[in-house]
Design a protein around this motif. Structure first.
Motif, PDB file in Angstrom:
ATOM      1  N   ILE A   1       1.396  -1.464  -0.168  1.00 53.93           N
ATOM      2  CA  ILE A   1      -0.363  -0.265  -0.216  1.00 53.93           C
ATOM      3  C   ILE A   1       0.823   1.231  -0.330  1.00 53.93           C
ATOM      4  O   ILE A   1       2.080   1.148   0.325  1.00 53.93           O
ATOM      5  CB  ILE A   1      -0.874  -0.249   1.202  1.00 53.93           C
ATOM      6  CG1 ILE A   1      -0.287  -0.130   2.438  1.00 53.93           C
ATOM      7  CG2 ILE A   1      -1.730  -1.044   1.187  1.00 53.93           C
ATOM      8  CD1 ILE A   1      -1.284  -0.031   3.663  1.00 53.93           C
ATOM      9  N   ASN A   2       0.067   2.140  -0.587  1.00 55.58           N
ATOM     10  CA  ASN A   2       1.455   3.284  -0.464  1.00 55.58           C
ATOM     11  C   ASN A   2       1.933   4.146   0.255  1.00 55.58           C
ATOM     12  O   ASN A   2       1.171   4.101   1.489  1.00 55.58           O
ATOM     13  CB  ASN A   2       0.196   4.819  -1.368  1.00 55.58           C
ATOM     14  CG  ASN A   2      -0.618   4.959  -2.860  1.00 55.58           C
ATOM     15  OD1 ASN A   2      -0.621   5.149  -3.515  1.00 55.58           O
ATOM     16  ND2 ASN A   2       0.434   3.382  -2.922  1.00 55.58           N
TER      17      ASN A   2
ATOM     18  N   LEU B   1       4.037   2.755   2.856  1.00 51.78           N
ATOM     19  CA  LEU B   1       3.880   2.379   3.685  1.00 51.78           C
ATOM     20  C   LEU B   1       5.668   1.245   3.588  1.00 51.78           C
ATOM     21  O   LEU B   1       6.341   1.083   5.036  1.00 51.78           O
ATOM     22  CB  LEU B   1       3.525   0.429   3.678  1.00 51.78           C
ATOM     23  CG  LEU B   1       3.580   0.024   5.210  1.00 51.78           C
ATOM     24  CD1 LEU B   1       2.965   0.220   6.097  1.00 51.78           C
ATOM     25  CD2 LEU B   1       2.814  -1.387   4.530  1.00 51.78           C
TER      26      LEU B   1
ATOM     27  N   GLN C   1       7.924   2.842   7.205  1.00 54.85           N
ATOM     28  CA  GLN C   1       8.059   2.086   8.331  1.00 54.85           C
ATOM     29  C   GLN C   1       9.704   1.927   8.197  1.00 54.85           C
ATOM     30  O   GLN C   1       9.776   1.729   9.602  1.00 54.85           O
ATOM     31  CB  GLN C   1       7.652   0.825   8.228  1.00 54.85           C
ATOM     32  CG  GLN C   1       8.409   0.112   6.290  1.00 54.85           C
ATOM     33  CD  GLN C   1       7.609  -2.067   6.868  1.00 54.85           C
ATOM     34  OE1 GLN C   1       8.003  -2.549   7.074  1.00 54.85           O
ATOM     35  NE2 GLN C   1       6.844  -1.794   5.402  1.00 54.85           N
TER      36      GLN C   1
ATOM     37  N   TRP D   1       3.530   8.765  -1.074  1.00 57.80           N
ATOM     38  CA  TRP D   1       2.340   8.303   0.033  1.00 57.80           C
ATOM     39  C   TRP D   1       2.060   8.746  -0.988  1.00 57.80           C
ATOM     40  O   TRP D   1       1.631   8.969  -2.016  1.00 57.80           O
ATOM     41  CB  TRP D   1       2.865   9.945   0.682  1.00 57.80           C
ATOM     42  CG  TRP D   1       1.815   9.904   2.096  1.00 57.80           C
ATOM     43  CD1 TRP D   1       0.570  10.930   2.124  1.00 57.80           C
ATOM     44  CD2 TRP D   1       1.672   9.105   3.078  1.00 57.80           C
ATOM     45  NE1 TRP D   1      -0.097  10.445   3.229  1.00 57.80           N
ATOM     46  CE2 TRP D   1       0.629   9.528   3.604  1.00 57.80           C
ATOM     47  CE3 TRP D   1       2.770   7.807   3.605  1.00 57.80           C
ATOM     48  CZ2 TRP D   1       0.390   8.389   4.945  1.00 57.80           C
ATOM     49  CZ3 TRP D   1       2.015   7.164   4.619  1.00 57.80           C
ATOM     50  CH2 TRP D   1       1.489   7.586   5.208  1.00 57.80           C
ATOM     51  N   TYR D   2       0.188   8.697  -0.186  1.00 56.16           N
ATOM     52  CA  TYR D   2      -1.213   8.779  -0.850  1.00 56.16           C
ATOM     53  C   TYR D   2      -1.586   9.939  -1.168  1.00 56.16           C
ATOM     54  O   TYR D   2      -1.403  10.303  -0.394  1.00 56.16           O
ATOM     55  CB  TYR D   2      -1.948   8.275  -0.098  1.00 56.16           C
ATOM     56  CG  TYR D   2      -3.245   7.400  -0.995  1.00 56.16           C
ATOM     57  CD1 TYR D   2      -3.695   6.626  -0.818  1.00 56.16           C
ATOM     58  CD2 TYR D   2      -4.192   8.513  -0.557  1.00 56.16           C
ATOM     59  CE1 TYR D   2      -4.850   6.008  -2.213  1.00 56.16           C
ATOM     60  CE2 TYR D   2      -5.347   8.470  -1.335  1.00 56.16           C
ATOM     61  CZ  TYR D   2      -5.912   7.067  -1.644  1.00 56.16           C
ATOM     62  OH  TYR D   2      -7.028   7.246  -2.594  1.00 56.16           O
TER      63      TYR D   2
ATOM     64  N   SER E   1       0.368   7.797  -4.170  1.00 54.97           N
ATOM     65  CA  SER E   1       1.563   7.624  -4.820  1.00 54.97           C
ATOM     66  C   SER E   1       1.683   7.707  -6.225  1.00 54.97           C
ATOM     67  O   SER E   1       0.858   7.476  -7.079  1.00 54.97           O
ATOM     68  CB  SER E   1       1.796   6.119  -4.359  1.00 54.97           C
ATOM     69  OG  SER E   1       3.169   5.451  -4.579  1.00 54.97           O
TER      70      SER E   1
ATOM     71  N   ILE F   1      -1.036  -6.615   7.138  1.00 55.32           N
ATOM     72  CA  ILE F   1      -1.814  -5.424   6.473  1.00 55.32           C
ATOM     73  C   ILE F   1      -3.427  -5.887   7.060  1.00 55.32           C
ATOM     74  O   ILE F   1      -4.062  -5.910   7.222  1.00 55.32           O
ATOM     75  CB  ILE F   1      -1.484  -5.205   5.279  1.00 55.32           C
ATOM     76  CG1 ILE F   1      -0.475  -4.775   5.242  1.00 55.32           C
ATOM     77  CG2 ILE F   1      -2.495  -4.048   4.670  1.00 55.32           C
ATOM     78  CD1 ILE F   1       0.895  -4.804   3.627  1.00 55.32           C
TER      79      ILE F   1
ATOM     80  N   GLU G   1      -7.187   3.468   2.119  1.00 58.58           N
ATOM     81  CA  GLU G   1      -6.153   3.194   2.064  1.00 58.58           C
ATOM     82  C   GLU G   1      -5.200   3.920   2.873  1.00 58.58           C
ATOM     83  O   GLU G   1      -4.494   3.225   3.427  1.00 58.58           O
ATOM     84  CB  GLU G   1      -5.511   2.947   0.319  1.00 58.58           C
ATOM     85  CG  GLU G   1      -3.936   2.240   0.059  1.00 58.58           C
ATOM     86  CD  GLU G   1      -3.542   2.331  -1.231  1.00 58.58           C
ATOM     87  OE1 GLU G   1      -1.652   2.133  -1.516  1.00 58.58           O
ATOM     88  OE2 GLU G   1      -4.046   3.041  -2.432  1.00 58.58           O
ATOM     89  N   LYS G   2      -5.600   5.053   2.525  1.00 55.55           N
ATOM     90  CA  LYS G   2      -4.464   6.219   3.468  1.00 55.55           C
ATOM     91  C   LYS G   2      -4.806   5.509   5.518  1.00 55.55           C
ATOM     92  O   LYS G   2      -3.543   6.341   5.825  1.00 55.55           O
ATOM     93  CB  LYS G   2      -4.536   7.473   3.072  1.00 55.55           C
ATOM     94  CG  LYS G   2      -3.993   8.806   3.562  1.00 55.55           C
ATOM     95  CD  LYS G   2      -4.517   9.866   3.056  1.00 55.55           C
ATOM     96  CE  LYS G   2      -3.737  11.558   3.958  1.00 55.55           C
ATOM     97  NZ  LYS G   2      -4.319  12.280   3.339  1.00 55.55           N
TER      98      LYS G   2
ATOM     99  N   SER H   1      -2.652   2.822   5.887  1.00 54.17           N
ATOM    100  CA  SER H   1      -1.519   3.007   5.717  1.00 54.17           C
ATOM    101  C   SER H   1      -0.694   3.695   7.286  1.00 54.17           C
ATOM    102  O   SER H   1       0.487   3.274   8.397  1.00 54.17           O
ATOM    103  CB  SER H   1      -0.771   3.730   4.570  1.00 54.17           C
ATOM    104  OG  SER H   1       1.032   3.704   5.097  1.00 54.17           O
ATOM    105  N   GLN H   2      -1.312   4.448   7.407  1.00 49.09           N
ATOM    106  CA  GLN H   2      -1.242   5.387   8.632  1.00 49.09           C
ATOM    107  C   GLN H   2      -1.297   4.434  10.130  1.00 49.09           C
ATOM    108  O   GLN H   2      -0.401   4.821  11.113  1.00 49.09           O
ATOM    109  CB  GLN H   2      -2.290   6.663   8.975  1.00 49.09           C
ATOM    110  CG  GLN H   2      -2.003   7.669   8.130  1.00 49.09           C
ATOM    111  CD  GLN H   2      -3.625   9.012   8.273  1.00 49.09           C
ATOM    112  OE1 GLN H   2      -4.039   8.436   7.977  1.00 49.09           O
ATOM    113  NE2 GLN H   2      -3.138  10.457   7.853  1.00 49.09           N
TER     114      GLN H   2
END
Length: 400
Positions: free
Chosen positions: A182-183, A185, A189, A235-236, A238, A356, A368-369, A372-373
């Motif tokens: 995912i965007n 990630l 991380q 980032w989303y 992307s 995930i 998705e955003k 990821s958060q």
């Protein structure tokens, strides 16, 4: 102590600006070379440049090459006192990172098999292990106090310690790669891990091994500079994909500072989510449970949210071990498991075993955003847990 760190921090800020301005200029080059992918988690299936991690990796290396004279410049006059061991450490570290950057880009272009992905980091880590052997060769580990009456104060692991460090390089390079899809990630991380390492290094600058942690900062600071710029575009939503290149480059950088910075065990504490994801994924990674090529979440165009992705297979495709693991996971509600009959055969349906999908299993469909958060928040919480284990708890078990 502080002059090289200040210079490194300044160069890292410049590397951020250079990376930020370079990525938009090279995107079309990657598209022309057919290095692109489709974002499966979006309505529009536009071409997105792939393997842009090679850009941040190359800029990282350029700035480190330019930085080499800074910690060693004062020895130009005093050549008799030149620290050859420290210089060899830096050159070997750069060599290993260069190797993984090359191999990661080769993977993005050639789509290497998994057995190659396990072998290549092992080979790339050999310069690090050789330097560690020549300069330190410390293979003794301190035993926790509760076990000392039976084992003793310390144990010399010998060659097993080198096997452990080689496996650390393999784990770090692949752990980031399998917690992806995912965007933002992969880069997100990695940045959290890098910030955790930097904080730990600053804490330890007052200790006996301050030179090792200073050495680690030489690499982590420019890594943060280039990666933060890359995250801006990843980032989303992307605009670029980082590819396996970034995952390999990041993993080898972390493994390198952990090995040569003498905190390889602490390094693993910063990888708690990756360790959990790996353990959860083991049944599929080792084919005890059928594993599809892609395990990313499933996109729902109606809701514009991500849902758990499912793997459907015949019951006969499971061996006894896979079947037992899925039953245990199902008992503790760690998986979505469903059995049904179709065309006179028994089928099973199970969510793909990734962290995930596990978050989606418990939370339900998520944008998705937001997903990821959530995963990056888990990474931050685990870093706080890592510092708690490293300091208050370690003082109880090791008297340090």
């Amino acid at each position: 102590m502080w002059f090289p760190i200040i210079v490194s921090f300044s160069m890292s800020a410049i590397s951020y600006l250079v990376t930020e301005r370079t990525i938009p200029k090279v995107k079309d080059m990657f598209l022309k070379a057919s290095l692109f992918g489709m974002d499966l988690n979006k309505h529009k299936k536009d071409k997105v440049p792939e393997a842009i991690g090679v850009v941040s990796g190359c800029i990282f290396l350029i700035f480190l090459f330019l930085f080499i004279p800074v910690p060693f410049g004062r020895y130009i006059v005093e050549t008799s006192n030149f620290p050859h061991d420290e210089f060899v450490e830096m050159v070997a570290a750069l060599l290993s990172i260069c190797c993984m950057l090359l191999l990661g880009f080769a993977d993005d272009v050639l789509d290497l098999r998994w057995r190659h992905k396990l072998l290549l980091p092992t080979i790339a880590s050999l310069p690090l292990l050789m330097v560690y052997y020549v300069n330190f060769n410390s293979t003794t580990v301190i035993i926790p106090k509760p076990l000392r009456p039976w084992v003793g104060f310390s144990v010399n692991l010998g060659i097993l310690y080198y096997v452990y460090m080689g496996m650390l390089a393999v784990f770090c390079t692949n752990a980031i790669n399998i917690l992806a899809g995912i965007n933002g990630l992969e880069v997100g991380q990695s940045i959290v891990i890098a910030f955790s390492i930097a904080i730990f290094n600053f804490f330890e600058l007052s200790g006996e091994l301050w030179k090792a942690h200073q050495f680690s900062l030489y690499f982590i600071l420019p890594y943060l500079g280039t990666s933060l710029a890359l995250l801006k575009y990843n980032w989303y939503p992307s605009r670029v994909f980082v590819g396996d290149t970034f995952c390999y480059f990041s993993g080898m950088t972390f493994a390198m500072v952990g090995i040569l910075g003498h905190f390889s065990k602490t390094m693993l504490l910063f990888f708690i989510p990756q360790v959990i994801n790996f353990l959860y994924s083991v049944p599929q990674l080792f084919h005890m449970v059928p594993c599809p090529r892609h395990r990313i979440p499933r996109y729902s165009p109606k809701t514009d949210k991500l849902e758990i992705s499912l793997s459907t297979f015949k019951r006969t495709d499971l061996n006894w071990l896979g079947s037992t693991i899925l039953k245990i996971f199902s008992t503790f509600k760690l998986v979505h498991l469903k059995e049904y009959v179709g065309e006179n055969k028994e089928y099973m349906e199970c969510n793909n075993l990734t962290l995930i999908n596990f978050v989606l299993l418990w939370r339900g469909p998520t944008h998705e955003k937001k997903l990821s958060q959530i995963l990056l928040f888990i990474q931050v919480i685990c870093s706080v847990l890592a510092f708690t284990i490293r300091y208050p708890l370690a003082s109880l078990f090791y008297n340090v």
